[in-house]
Design a protein around this motif. Structure first.
Motif, PDB file in Angstrom:
ATOM      1  N   GLU A 272      14.840  19.138 -18.692  1.00  0.00           N
ATOM      2  CA  GLU A 272      14.693  18.051 -19.656  1.00  0.00           C
ATOM      3  C   GLU A 272      14.207  16.792 -18.961  1.00  0.00           C
ATOM      4  OE1 GLU A 272      14.969  18.419 -22.839  1.00  0.00           O
ATOM      5  OE2 GLU A 272      15.647  20.502 -22.692  1.00  0.00           O
ATOM      6  N   ALA A 273      13.125  16.219 -19.486  1.00  0.00           N
ATOM      7  CA  ALA A 273      12.517  15.054 -18.834  1.00  0.00           C
ATOM      8  C   ALA A 273      13.487  13.883 -18.725  1.00  0.00           C
ATOM      9  CB  ALA A 273      11.263  14.641 -19.608  1.00  0.00           C
ATOM     10  N   ALA A 274      14.195  13.575 -19.795  1.00  0.00           N
ATOM     11  CA  ALA A 274      15.085  12.411 -19.785  1.00  0.00           C
ATOM     12  C   ALA A 274      16.181  12.564 -18.738  1.00  0.00           C
ATOM     13  CB  ALA A 274      15.693  12.203 -21.172  1.00  0.00           C
ATOM     14  N   GLU A 275      16.760  13.759 -18.638  1.00  0.00           N
ATOM     15  CA  GLU A 275      17.831  13.985 -17.661  1.00  0.00           C
ATOM     16  C   GLU A 275      17.306  13.878 -16.240  1.00  0.00           C
ATOM     17  OE1 GLU A 275      19.619  17.719 -18.526  1.00  0.00           O
ATOM     18  OE2 GLU A 275      20.410  17.084 -20.476  1.00  0.00           O
ATOM     19  N   VAL A 276      16.116  14.416 -16.001  1.00  0.00           N
ATOM     20  CA  VAL A 276      15.536  14.353 -14.661  1.00  0.00           C
ATOM     21  C   VAL A 276      15.258  12.909 -14.270  1.00  0.00           C
ATOM     22  CG1 VAL A 276      13.498  14.945 -13.288  1.00  0.00           C
ATOM     23  CG2 VAL A 276      14.579  16.676 -14.737  1.00  0.00           C
ATOM     24  N   GLU A 277      14.680  12.130 -15.177  1.00  0.00           N
ATOM     25  CA  GLU A 277      14.376  10.732 -14.890  1.00  0.00           C
ATOM     26  C   GLU A 277      15.654   9.936 -14.634  1.00  0.00           C
ATOM     27  OE1 GLU A 277      11.489   9.458 -14.371  1.00  0.00           O
ATOM     28  OE2 GLU A 277      10.070  10.856 -15.250  1.00  0.00           O
ATOM     29  N   GLU A 278      16.684  10.171 -15.436  1.00  0.00           N
ATOM     30  CA  GLU A 278      17.943   9.445 -15.254  1.00  0.00           C
ATOM     31  C   GLU A 278      18.582   9.777 -13.910  1.00  0.00           C
ATOM     32  OE1 GLU A 278      20.332  10.450 -18.592  1.00  0.00           O
ATOM     33  OE2 GLU A 278      19.055   9.386 -20.048  1.00  0.00           O
ATOM     34  N   ARG A 279      18.538  11.055 -13.527  1.00  0.00           N
ATOM     35  CA  ARG A 279      19.140  11.417 -12.243  1.00  0.00           C
ATOM     36  C   ARG A 279      18.355  10.806 -11.083  1.00  0.00           C
ATOM     37  NH1 ARG A 279      20.098  17.408  -9.456  1.00  0.00           N
ATOM     38  NH2 ARG A 279      21.524  16.627  -7.817  1.00  0.00           N
ATOM     39  N   ALA A 280      17.029  10.833 -11.186  1.00  0.00           N
ATOM     40  CA  ALA A 280      16.209  10.257 -10.117  1.00  0.00           C
ATOM     41  C   ALA A 280      16.480   8.763  -9.976  1.00  0.00           C
ATOM     42  CB  ALA A 280      14.736  10.510 -10.395  1.00  0.00           C
ATOM     43  N   ASP A 281      16.567   8.065 -11.079  1.00  0.00           N
ATOM     44  CA  ASP A 281      16.834   6.627 -11.026  1.00  0.00           C
ATOM     45  C   ASP A 281      18.217   6.342 -10.441  1.00  0.00           C
ATOM     46  OD1 ASP A 281      14.363   6.017 -12.068  1.00  0.00           O
ATOM     47  OD2 ASP A 281      15.073   5.861 -14.135  1.00  0.00           O
TER      48      ASP A 281
ATOM     49  N   ALA B 163       0.864  -1.178   0.000  1.00  0.00           N
ATOM     50  CA  ALA B 163       0.000   0.000   0.000  1.00  0.00           C
ATOM     51  C   ALA B 163       0.898   1.225   0.000  1.00  0.00           C
ATOM     52  CB  ALA B 163      -0.920   0.016   1.218  1.00  0.00           C
ATOM     53  N   ASN B 164       0.379   2.353  -0.483  1.00  0.00           N
ATOM     54  CA  ASN B 164       1.188   3.563  -0.561  1.00  0.00           C
ATOM     55  C   ASN B 164       1.644   4.049   0.815  1.00  0.00           C
ATOM     56  OD1 ASN B 164       0.796   3.479  -3.318  1.00  0.00           O
ATOM     57  ND2 ASN B 164      -0.850   5.000  -3.316  1.00  0.00           N
ATOM     58  N   GLY B 165       0.880   3.713   1.853  1.00  0.00           N
ATOM     59  CA  GLY B 165       1.245   4.134   3.197  1.00  0.00           C
ATOM     60  C   GLY B 165       2.485   3.467   3.746  1.00  0.00           C
ATOM     61  N   HIS B 166       3.026   2.456   3.046  1.00  0.00           N
ATOM     62  CA  HIS B 166       4.211   1.748   3.518  1.00  0.00           C
ATOM     63  C   HIS B 166       5.507   2.354   2.982  1.00  0.00           C
ATOM     64  CE1 HIS B 166       1.560  -2.070   4.188  1.00  0.00           C
ATOM     65  NE2 HIS B 166       1.450  -1.184   5.165  1.00  0.00           N
ATOM     66  N   ARG B 167       5.425   3.524   2.355  1.00  0.00           N
ATOM     67  CA  ARG B 167       6.638   4.187   1.888  1.00  0.00           C
ATOM     68  C   ARG B 167       7.523   4.586   3.064  1.00  0.00           C
ATOM     69  NH1 ARG B 167       2.853   8.186  -1.632  1.00  0.00           N
ATOM     70  NH2 ARG B 167       2.429   6.783  -3.403  1.00  0.00           N
ATOM     71  N   LEU B 168       8.825   4.465   2.875  1.00  0.00           N
ATOM     72  CA  LEU B 168       9.771   4.879   3.907  1.00  0.00           C
ATOM     73  C   LEU B 168      10.198   6.330   3.735  1.00  0.00           C
ATOM     74  CD1 LEU B 168      12.113   1.742   3.992  1.00  0.00           C
ATOM     75  CD2 LEU B 168       9.970   2.139   5.213  1.00  0.00           C
ATOM     76  N   GLY B 169      10.230   6.784   2.503  1.00  0.00           N
ATOM     77  CA  GLY B 169      10.663   8.145   2.250  1.00  0.00           C
ATOM     78  C   GLY B 169      10.455   8.499   0.794  1.00  0.00           C
ATOM     79  N   ALA B 170      10.801   9.738   0.445  1.00  0.00           N
ATOM     80  CA  ALA B 170      10.615  10.215  -0.918  1.00  0.00           C
ATOM     81  C   ALA B 170      11.583  11.347  -1.191  1.00  0.00           C
ATOM     82  CB  ALA B 170       9.176  10.696  -1.128  1.00  0.00           C
ATOM     83  N   PHE B 171      11.910  11.515  -2.483  1.00  0.00           N
ATOM     84  CA  PHE B 171      12.699  12.673  -2.886  1.00  0.00           C
ATOM     85  C   PHE B 171      12.240  13.124  -4.268  1.00  0.00           C
ATOM     86  CE2 PHE B 171      15.059   8.935  -4.250  1.00  0.00           C
ATOM     87  CZ  PHE B 171      15.446   9.240  -5.560  1.00  0.00           C
ATOM     88  N   VAL B 172      12.361  14.425  -4.520  1.00  0.00           N
ATOM     89  CA  VAL B 172      11.926  15.036  -5.765  1.00  0.00           C
ATOM     90  C   VAL B 172      13.149  15.540  -6.523  1.00  0.00           C
ATOM     91  CG1 VAL B 172      10.703  17.023  -6.757  1.00  0.00           C
ATOM     92  CG2 VAL B 172       9.636  15.669  -4.931  1.00  0.00           C
ATOM     93  N   VAL B 173      13.151  15.292  -7.819  1.00  0.00           N
ATOM     94  CA  VAL B 173      14.208  15.782  -8.709  1.00  0.00           C
ATOM     95  C   VAL B 173      13.560  16.664  -9.773  1.00  0.00           C
ATOM     96  CG1 VAL B 173      16.046  15.148 -10.320  1.00  0.00           C
ATOM     97  CG2 VAL B 173      15.608  13.730  -8.309  1.00  0.00           C
ATOM     98  N   THR B 174      14.171  17.799 -10.074  1.00  0.00           N
ATOM     99  CA  THR B 174      13.621  18.742 -11.053  1.00  0.00           C
ATOM    100  C   THR B 174      14.675  19.115 -12.078  1.00  0.00           C
ATOM    101  OG1 THR B 174      14.230  20.687  -9.744  1.00  0.00           O
ATOM    102  CG2 THR B 174      12.085  19.700  -9.302  1.00  0.00           C
ATOM    103  N   GLY B 175      14.210  19.657 -13.196  1.00  0.00           N
ATOM    104  CA  GLY B 175      15.106  20.110 -14.246  1.00  0.00           C
ATOM    105  C   GLY B 175      14.317  20.565 -15.451  1.00  0.00           C
TER     106      GLY B 175
END
Length: 428
Positions: A391-400, A377-389
């Motif tokens: 270019e979509a591809a660069e943001v996704e690659e950095r987040a991964d 369930a979504n309530g079992h998340r331990l944490g989260a972080f947001v990445v911005t930029g």
């Protein structure tokens, strides 16, 4: 001139805290309707923002409505808001009682009771998966035999949230266990289990959500969000990314269905979060709608990618003012959720990101030495972080890449282990 007070129904979440901050910054007195247990979780900064609070029992909606309305009148409240999924119906009734902008109280149940939602979608001709209400095991078997359902299908509770109790069932043999799981998923203010479950046809395709703001029954769509979801029996969200630009014909079809769902749910003044599936043929089906701002840091994503202050906009709508919702930026943002590899006690955490350029938000919510759960369930998340930029591809690659660098160690054994002094719970 004295500004009207602003009342929040439960202010324990970060989004509620952002609403309180926005209201206080404009000079409004901020009040909270809360339970004693919930108020204990309010941080010191939030408590300093509050001009007052009313403690009530949300498990008794009629009594809560009377108590909170009386408090609101006493303190000249002119706006009522909530980001709590379980309190949107109460908010609609309270707004109607006070004569302030809100949603249709006669249809507010539609956004909380998924059986009522399915009926409303059918009546409004919203394209949605065929859904059957099963009150007992006999009706469950009948629902599974309905050719309009078929396999795979989805078995879910009527009023839970955050994917709790939801199972994708691929064969009849798993239905009984899935129904039991759905029945055990009590809502936040539930007074007991519900023997009823929903059996829903499975919709194949790509999952998105549409974040919208409605004022005076006129809707503006702020963004389309692509959702990362696990496979298997439990479909838990692992990330969100926005904005997503669909082909024009597909976007028009999605918006048409979303607006029909918003109308069916009686959303007249406030945010909505509509989950949809777009099939390979471009057809859109609506899965669910919530009469609230999306959770999972989607408000943060909108703020940092599009330059829209969603909390200020929600405040304006609640006060009857025109909101500022024209994008002032053209960026891209994504969030990743960190989960446990299995149930047990959290032993250590390494490599969790810190805020900095391109990482505007981090939050860790699990305690070293505390119990954690296998994510179902979504309530079992331990944490989260947001990445911005930009270019979509660069943001996704950095987040991964950041996600791959995180190391979570969990002891699967039940006996507690002391937390090492060198480990920190920062960034929660």
């Amino acid at each position: 001139m004295t500004l009207p007070g602003v009342l929040l129904l439960d202010a324990a979440s970060p989004d509620a805290g952002a609403l309180a901050t926005a209201a206080a910054a404009r000079g409004h007195q901020v009040h909270a309707a809360t339970t004693a247990a919930s108020y204990a979780d309010y941080g010191p900064e939030l408590k300093r923002l509050l001009a007052g609070r009313v403690v009530t029992a949300f498990t008794r909606p009629g009594r809560a409505l009377d108590e909170v309305a009386a408090y609101a009148r006493q303190h000249d409240v002119g706006a009522v808001l909530t980001v709590n999924e379980y309190l949107t119906e109460l908010a609609a009734h309270l707004c109607a009682e006070l004569g302030v902008p809100g949603n249709d109280p006669g249809r507010a149940r539609t956004a909380r009771d998924k059986a009522a939602m399915a009926e409303a979608f059918t009546a409004a001709r919203v394209h949605a998966p065929h859904t059957v209400l099963a009150r007992d095991d006999a009706e469950l078997r009948t629902a599974l035999a309905d050719p309009r359902v078929g396999f795979p299908c989805v078995i879910k509770p009527l009023s839970a949230a955050g994917s709790a109790g939801v199972t994708v069932v691929t064969a009849p043999g798993g239905a009984t266990e899935a129904a039991d799981t759905a029945r055990s998923a009590a809502g936040m203010y539930s007074r007991g289990g519900d023997p009823r479950v929903l059996v829903q046809a499975y919709a194949a395709g790509t999952e998105y959500s549409v974040e919208s703001l409605t004022q005076g029954s006129a809707t503006t769509h702020l963004a389309v969000t692509r959702k990362q979801v696990t496979g298997g029996a439990k479909r838990v969200e692992t990330g969100h990314s926005l904005p997503v630009f669909l082909p024009p014909a597909v976007e028009a079809a999605v918006y048409r269905e979303v607006e029909a769902a918003i109308g069916a749910a009686g959303i007249r003044n406030g945010a909505s979060h509509t989950e949809v599936i777009v099939g390979g043929d471009g057809r859109c089906v609506v899965i669910e709608i919530g009469a609230r701002l999306a959770a999972g840091q989607i408000g943060v994503l909108i703020q940092h990618s599009l330059g829209i202050d969603v909390w200020a906009a929600l405040l304006d709508v609640a006060l009857g003012h025109p909101p500022a919702i024209t994008p002032t930026a053209r960026g891209y943002a994504t969030v990743r959720f960190v989960t446990s590899p299995h149930a047990g006690r959290l032993v250590s955490l390494r490599g969790f990101p810190r805020t900095g350029p391109g990482v505007p938000f981090v939050r860790w919510r699990a305690a070293i030495g505390g119990l954690v759960h296998e994510p179902d369930a979504n309530g079992h998340r331990l944490g989260a972080f947001v990445v911005t930029g930009t270019e979509a591809a660069e943001v996704e690659e950095r987040a991964d890449a950041l996600l791959r660098g995180i190391r979570v160690e969990v002891d699967p054994h039940p006996n507690p282990r002391p937390a090492p002094d060198s480990l920190t719970r920062a960034n929660r």
